[in-house]
Design a protein around this motif. Structure first.
Motif, PDB file in Angstrom:
ATOM      1  N   LEU A   1      -1.618   0.416   4.352  1.00 46.96           N
ATOM      2  CA  LEU A   1      -1.156   0.639   2.982  1.00 46.96           C
ATOM      3  C   LEU A   1       0.105  -0.195   2.736  1.00 46.96           C
ATOM      4  O   LEU A   1       0.935  -0.352   3.626  1.00 46.96           O
ATOM      5  CB  LEU A   1      -0.840   2.115   2.758  1.00 46.96           C
ATOM      6  CG  LEU A   1      -2.018   3.081   2.920  1.00 46.96           C
ATOM      7  CD1 LEU A   1      -1.543   4.519   2.837  1.00 46.96           C
ATOM      8  CD2 LEU A   1      -3.067   2.806   1.859  1.00 46.96           C
ATOM      9  N   THR A   2       0.256  -0.695   1.535  1.00 47.80           N
ATOM     10  CA  THR A   2       1.380  -1.600   1.278  1.00 47.80           C
ATOM     11  C   THR A   2       2.725  -0.886   1.337  1.00 47.80           C
ATOM     12  O   THR A   2       3.747  -1.530   1.553  1.00 47.80           O
ATOM     13  CB  THR A   2       1.247  -2.274  -0.097  1.00 47.80           C
ATOM     14  OG1 THR A   2       1.191  -1.258  -1.109  1.00 47.80           O
ATOM     15  CG2 THR A   2       0.011  -3.138  -0.162  1.00 47.80           C
ATOM     16  N   GLN A   3       2.737   0.449   1.189  1.00 50.90           N
ATOM     17  CA  GLN A   3       4.025   1.149   1.242  1.00 50.90           C
ATOM     18  C   GLN A   3       4.444   1.512   2.650  1.00 50.90           C
ATOM     19  O   GLN A   3       5.455   2.157   2.868  1.00 50.90           O
ATOM     20  CB  GLN A   3       4.006   2.418   0.371  1.00 50.90           C
ATOM     21  CG  GLN A   3       2.937   3.415   0.759  1.00 50.90           C
ATOM     22  CD  GLN A   3       1.723   3.294  -0.142  1.00 50.90           C
ATOM     23  OE1 GLN A   3       1.294   2.192  -0.452  1.00 50.90           O
ATOM     24  NE2 GLN A   3       1.171   4.419  -0.555  1.00 50.90           N
ATOM     25  N   GLU A   4       3.610   1.092   3.625  1.00 49.94           N
ATOM     26  CA  GLU A   4       3.986   1.338   5.009  1.00 49.94           C
ATOM     27  C   GLU A   4       4.899   0.229   5.530  1.00 49.94           C
ATOM     28  O   GLU A   4       4.810  -0.917   5.105  1.00 49.94           O
ATOM     29  CB  GLU A   4       2.739   1.373   5.900  1.00 49.94           C
ATOM     30  CG  GLU A   4       1.827   2.531   5.624  1.00 49.94           C
ATOM     31  CD  GLU A   4       0.548   2.428   6.439  1.00 49.94           C
ATOM     32  OE1 GLU A   4      -0.189   3.409   6.473  1.00 49.94           O
ATOM     33  OE2 GLU A   4       0.284   1.351   7.020  1.00 49.94           O
ATOM     34  N   THR A   5       5.723   0.580   6.477  1.00 48.34           N
ATOM     35  CA  THR A   5       6.526  -0.413   7.171  1.00 48.34           C
ATOM     36  C   THR A   5       5.635  -1.257   8.070  1.00 48.34           C
ATOM     37  O   THR A   5       4.778  -0.727   8.773  1.00 48.34           O
ATOM     38  CB  THR A   5       7.598   0.270   8.025  1.00 48.34           C
ATOM     39  OG1 THR A   5       8.477   0.994   7.160  1.00 48.34           O
ATOM     40  CG2 THR A   5       8.396  -0.753   8.828  1.00 48.34           C
ATOM     41  N   GLN A   6       5.833  -2.569   8.016  1.00 49.24           N
ATOM     42  CA  GLN A   6       5.189  -3.439   8.979  1.00 49.24           C
ATOM     43  C   GLN A   6       6.184  -3.698  10.107  1.00 49.24           C
ATOM     44  O   GLN A   6       7.339  -4.033   9.865  1.00 49.24           O
ATOM     45  CB  GLN A   6       4.766  -4.757   8.327  1.00 49.24           C
ATOM     46  CG  GLN A   6       3.621  -4.587   7.335  1.00 49.24           C
ATOM     47  CD  GLN A   6       3.058  -5.913   6.863  1.00 49.24           C
ATOM     48  OE1 GLN A   6       3.205  -6.944   7.509  1.00 49.24           O
ATOM     49  NE2 GLN A   6       2.373  -5.884   5.718  1.00 49.24           N
TER      50      GLN A   6
END
Lengths: 115, 113
Positions: free
Chosen positions: A99-104
């Protein structure tokens, strides 16, 4: 704290040779990313895996680059043959579900120099 | 292609001063994130701000987002030598939760003792 592992850290090769980079993401992370970062620029996504499947490889130069994540854990990025313009930092990152709101979480990178 | 553009490209300040950098982007976003990269290393996530948020704080970091101007700013207060790094904004374009992050070219910050 768990980290993303990459090897080698540095690679020098001659053009037309084959090179391979390895990445081991954080345990339990389903999503794995390979980025290329040219000096002075931001990272550019090359390929994104969800488990063992490729979900985005639109920026991967498929005539010379290949990537695999056979068992949905670690991954290998290969370049064959290498060209002078491939000199860059290759970064691997992982996230829990993509998900884009997760930290990479990024590994230390592999710096490639093609002579 | 890189959606975000940071400004300035480079910033030199002394310890104790504040550092401000800006990011502009082109299309609508789901969220905007800031990352730090120490020389020759991988990136470290600093902070995420969602498209419906206007300001967010984390320790000495303050991020603002103005979706009408398609811009964001990162403020580092009371800077330290350890803050020397490149700072990148990354946008998640579109309204949904999936989609790749697009990074800008970064702002290189040097903090001198």
């Amino acid at each position: 704290e768990a980290e993303v592992a990459q090897s080698p850290r540095y690679k020098i090769t001659e053009k037309s040779q084959a090179v391979a980079f390895w990445c081991d993401p954080i345990s339990g992370h389903a999503t794995l990313y390979w980025y290329r970062q040219i000096l002075g620029q931001g990272p550019e996504l090359l390929v994104q895996f969800q488990d063992e499947s490729v979900v985005d490889d639109s920026q991967l130069p498929k005539d010379r680059f290949s990537a695999e994540r056979l068992k949905g854990v670690d991954s290998t990025l290969k370049i064959q043959p290498a060209e002078l313009g491939d000199s860059a930092m290759y970064l691997c990152a992982s996230s829990l579900a993509g998900l884009t709101q997760e930290t990479q979480y990024f590994g230390p990178g592999t710096r490639l120099l093609v002579l | 292609s890189q959606q975000g553009e940071e400004d300035p490209q480079a910033l030199s300040i002394q310890e104790g001063e504040n550092a401000t950098m800006n990011c502009s982007y082109k299309t609508s976003i789901n969220n905007l994130q800031w990352y730090r990269q120490n020389s020759g290393r991988g990136l470290v996530h600093l902070i995420l701000i969602r498209s419906n948020e206007r300001e967010k704080h984390s320790g000495r970091l303050r991020v603002t987002l103005d979706t009408s101007k398609k811009s964001s700013s990162l403020l580092i207060t009371a800077s330290r030598a350890a803050d020397t790094a490149s700072y990148f904004c990354a946008t998640a374009p579109g309204a949904d939760s999936w989609g790749k992050l697009q990074f800008g070219a970064g702002t290189q910050v040097v903090v001198t003792p």
